[in-house]
Scaffold this active site. Structure first.
Site, PDB file in Angstrom:
ATOM      1  N   ASN A   1       9.997 -25.720  47.432  1.00 34.60           N
ATOM      2  CA  ASN A   1       9.044 -25.859  46.336  1.00 34.60           C
ATOM      3  C   ASN A   1       7.936 -24.821  46.520  1.00 34.60           C
ATOM      4  OD1 ASN A   1       7.090 -26.916  48.169  1.00 34.60           O
ATOM      5  ND2 ASN A   1       7.779 -29.018  47.793  1.00 34.60           N
ATOM      6  N   ARG A   2       6.974 -24.824  45.649  1.00 33.60           N
ATOM      7  CA  ARG A   2       5.939 -23.790  45.665  1.00 33.60           C
ATOM      8  C   ARG A   2       5.168 -23.783  46.987  1.00 33.60           C
ATOM      9  NH1 ARG A   2       2.632 -24.358  40.465  1.00 33.60           N
ATOM     10  NH2 ARG A   2       2.212 -26.364  41.452  1.00 33.60           N
TER      11      ARG A   2
ATOM     12  N   ASP B   1      14.814 -34.623  44.830  1.00 32.49           N
ATOM     13  CA  ASP B   1      16.164 -35.065  45.164  1.00 32.49           C
ATOM     14  C   ASP B   1      17.090 -34.932  43.962  1.00 32.49           C
ATOM     15  OD1 ASP B   1      15.174 -35.794  47.666  1.00 32.49           O
ATOM     16  OD2 ASP B   1      14.847 -37.881  47.078  1.00 32.49           O
TER      17      ASP B   1
ATOM     18  N   GLU C   1       6.121 -25.024  49.913  1.00 35.14           N
ATOM     19  CA  GLU C   1       7.005 -24.653  51.015  1.00 35.14           C
ATOM     20  C   GLU C   1       7.255 -23.153  51.047  1.00 35.14           C
ATOM     21  OE1 GLU C   1       9.377 -28.948  50.996  1.00 35.14           O
ATOM     22  OE2 GLU C   1      10.150 -27.218  49.876  1.00 35.14           O
TER      23      GLU C   1
END
Length: 310
Positions: free
Chosen positions: A197-198, A265, A200
């Site tokens: 994600n952004r 998920d 991470e």
């Protein structure tokens, strides 16, 4: 956008390995403040357990019609037994390793009043070395006949030996999709795609000051890790895919955001099913983006069906 490959999805089998959790919800009404402390009193009226973490990824894959196997670690406790029972109910082929060193099953308990989350309590312990040996063995057995391996990393310890899991999959000719955690991305070398994600992505490559800067950093990371593709999920900014052919982007599709828990998920599962069913990474991203836009409108860790996607 190509039609969702529902028929091909039913013929596919996907293996999910990662941090298995149980999400427990207590729903109730709030009509007073406690006289003991300035906190609301929740009168619990309903309780519900749902699969969480890597188990929720597997649940979403099953909901999209694909066959799915799950490898993870649980404790010898009530929560672990509940995970096994819920997996069976959802048609998941579960290969759960019961930690021989006394680890408790990872449990996230949420208390909700009038459909609003008031409190979350987490119980979690890292698995021991013998449990990780079990993960290695179960994964090596379960990967036969699978078209794709999904590694769902929630930094709870199940993927402490992720390098070996990727090598096992590569030796079997099975592509690997990784949902990462942390900043040590060299651990994921040899995967087919990584889906940070952004936040991470910022942990991995630092902050970027423009889309061109992001593209340079993303393509450098993709090359360093030997990836076919790198997909960044960016919340309200949508998703951006980087491959050897360049950059492709999809805007966010959420109409109303109610609850983002478990949304990653669902995105991961939809991407995996679409890819295992034969779509390329870009078309798979488009379907994952649509699924993410649907699931954030639901309460708690939820699933998206083929009918909803279509």
């Amino acid at each position: 956008m190509m039609p969702f490959p529902a028929r091909e999805a039913r013929a596919a089998k996907i293996l999910v390995v990662g941090d298995v959790m149980l999400d427990r919800y207590w729903f109730g009404e709030v009509d007073r403040i406690s006289p003991e402390a300035p906190v609301p009193v929740v009168r619990v009226a309903r309780r519900e357990d749902r699969l969480g973490g890597a188990a929720n990824v597997a649940r979403n894959i099953a909901a999209l019609g694909a066959r799915v196997a799950l490898v993870g670690v649980v404790g010898a406790d009530e929560a672990g037994a509940r995970v096994g029972a819920l997996a069976a109910e959802d048609g998941i082929e579960a290969h759960l390793v019961e930690d021989p060193d006394g680890m408790d099953t990872t449990l996230k308990m949420r208390v909700l009043g009038r459909q609003q989350q008031l409190l979350r309590v987490d119980f979690e312990h890292a698995p021991g070395a013998r449990a990780l040996d079990g993960v290695d063995d179960r994964m090596a057995d379960a990967i036969a006949g699978c078209q794709l391996l999904v590694l769902s990393d929630y930094a709870k310890g199940t993927l402490a030996r992720v390098e070996g899991l990727i090598q096992t999959a590569r030796a079997a000719g099975v592509p690997v999709l990784v949902d990462p955690k942390g900043h040590r991305y060299r651990r994921y070398y040899g995967a087919s795609i990584v889906t940070p994600n952004r936040n991470e992505m910022q942990d991995a490559v630092g902050r970027w000051d423009s889309e061109d800067d992001l593209t340079r950093r993303a393509q450098a990371l993709r090359a360093e890790l030997g990836l076919e593709a790198l997909l960044i999920t960016r919340s309200e900014q949508g998703m951006t895919l980087f491959t050897g052919e360049g950059r492709r982007h999809a805007d966010a599709q959420a109409h109303e955001v109610f609850d983002v828990s478990g949304a990653g998920d669902t995105v991961l599962a939809t991407l995996a099913v679409a890819r295992a069913a034969g779509l390329d990474w870009y078309e798979s991203m488009l379907w994952a983006n649509r699924a993410g836009g649907i699931v954030v409108g639901k309460l708690g860790t939820s699933i998206v069906s083929v009918e909803e996607l279509s």
